[in-house]
Design a protein around this motif. Sequence first.
Motif, PDB file in Angstrom:
ATOM      1  N   ILE A 424      20.999  19.875 -22.080  1.00 54.87           N
ATOM      2  CA  ILE A 424      20.201  19.277 -23.143  1.00 54.87           C
ATOM      3  C   ILE A 424      19.718  20.411 -24.042  1.00 54.87           C
ATOM      4  O   ILE A 424      19.103  21.364 -23.555  1.00 54.87           O
ATOM      5  CB  ILE A 424      19.005  18.487 -22.574  1.00 54.87           C
ATOM      6  N   ILE A 471      15.587  15.633 -27.302  1.00 50.52           N
ATOM      7  CA  ILE A 471      16.229  14.509 -26.642  1.00 50.52           C
ATOM      8  C   ILE A 471      15.983  13.236 -27.428  1.00 50.52           C
ATOM      9  O   ILE A 471      14.914  13.057 -28.033  1.00 50.52           O
ATOM     10  CB  ILE A 471      15.700  14.367 -25.191  1.00 50.52           C
ATOM     11  N   THR A 475      18.538   8.445 -24.806  1.00 47.88           N
ATOM     12  CA  THR A 475      18.755   9.302 -23.632  1.00 47.88           C
ATOM     13  C   THR A 475      17.584   9.191 -22.667  1.00 47.88           C
ATOM     14  O   THR A 475      17.772   9.173 -21.448  1.00 47.88           O
ATOM     15  CB  THR A 475      18.945  10.758 -24.071  1.00 47.88           C
ATOM     16  N   LYS A 478      18.061   6.007 -20.840  1.00 47.28           N
ATOM     17  CA  LYS A 478      19.149   6.113 -19.856  1.00 47.28           C
ATOM     18  C   LYS A 478      18.683   6.860 -18.617  1.00 47.28           C
ATOM     19  O   LYS A 478      18.945   6.414 -17.491  1.00 47.28           O
ATOM     20  CB  LYS A 478      20.342   6.825 -20.483  1.00 47.28           C
ATOM     21  N   TYR A 479      17.987   7.972 -18.793  1.00 47.00           N
ATOM     22  CA  TYR A 479      17.508   8.740 -17.654  1.00 47.00           C
ATOM     23  C   TYR A 479      16.450   7.960 -16.875  1.00 47.00           C
ATOM     24  O   TYR A 479      16.415   7.991 -15.639  1.00 47.00           O
ATOM     25  CB  TYR A 479      16.922  10.073 -18.123  1.00 47.00           C
TER      26      TYR A 479
END
Length: 500
Positions: A424, A471, A475, A478-479
Amino acid sequence: MSLAPRLDLRQSQSLVMTPQLQQAIKLLALSNLEIETFIAEEVEKNPLLDAGAGDDERGVAEPDREPVVERDGPADAGELLDSGASTGEAALDVDLATETFHHDSPSDSIGGLDGGLGLAGTGSGGSAEDGPDFDSFSAPDLSLADHLLAQAGATVGGTDLFIAQHIIDQIDETGYLTASLLDMATRLGVPLARVEAVLAIIQTFDPTGVGARDLAECLALQAKEADRYDPCMAALIANLDLLARGELGRLKRICGVDDEDMADMIRELRNYDPKPGCKYGGEPVPAVTPDIFVAPRGQGWAVELNSATLPRVLVNRAYYAEVSSGPQDKSSKAWLSDMLASANWLVKALDQRQRTIIKVASEIVKQQEAFFRHGVSHLRPLTLRNVADAIEMHESTVSRVTSNKYLYCARGLFELKYFFTSAIQSADGGDAVSAEAVKSAIRALIQAEDAKKILSDDTLVELLNAKGFDIARRTVAKYREAMGIGSSVQRRRQKALEGA
């Protein structure tokens, strides 16, 4: 141009994988416990192979036997790679005539699970010394079906017992009845009312709630057993979907209760078991046995294979000499030579595997040293190619080595694949950070959030940017979902239920 047939001689190059090479590549992907099974199969097929105790346990030195070399001694991660002590791992089909093997690991002389790293208390494997296995003295767990059948045999008899046995066969491991009563009645040729009556008897058995057809019925059975199944509780159980969505105001109107009574009923429901059958007959979860130990040693790190799960393989040259000296025909002599070559190859291939694993694990420790010293927030982005290029191996070899292998260190037990994470980009233009480090930061922020001020994904993005993580919102979502953490709406409802 002549059309007559003729013979041409052409020379070409091609890569041919020998059976030995194919098997050596297969060995790389196996864990230590799988290697033990593989060796047991080879010992059964090859009379020149012995597996088990070493010479020190036999009490008599036997120079005619060659033990598997365990090049898994403590070594600094950087020194191990720079010293060139593990050259030749790229060619897995090694030259048996030129390889020399010797004992150079403290685990060859020091007993214990971790070969002297001081991690023997992990409970992740056996001991170098044979001792009593207390687990073998324990009685096997009683299955849910056996537990229910025993109660049915003491409660009903005749046709009802036959029906009860059929119903119990349709109860899953969580305690729920998965089959239709009408189908069972038709199949058994009995009235539906009789099947329902037998089911009602089964639903009085231990554990309370067994034999239910859905969650609401399971909770209702437990509420009746606790003498809490009044009309208000019945209404609450009938509207579990509203409770899951956190619509407490609507539930209070349906149940006709105030805030205090609603909070009391919710606390009561939390004491019930939604899967009553799970306490019986569940298969024990096998403990994961580490393949590699890592511990600090001076300014570096000691990296060592778990010798407790590596069986020692011996080539019985005395038996070979005895058999080969006797009368034998041409086919027997060829077979015996093949067995000896196969045994020698296996011993050397296993040593090659161990040295390759040590080399890959040492490079991982070198690349992720900040993680071992400071924790997951310092985990660096790492790919298989990074490790392969550093140790001059093919990427596929590193992939096989890191499959089904676990590393134990002071921070816990980790699969080797855990250390390979995507990158990242840093918000301040610095070095990229690991995706696992970002997940750890998200988890920490959510765990510290105020119940009255739940953090949305947009707020999480802003906080992460302030920490230097560039980020996107998708994302973060999703994490968050990958870690099993609900959305801000779901967490707000959960906090409201916990505070009820």
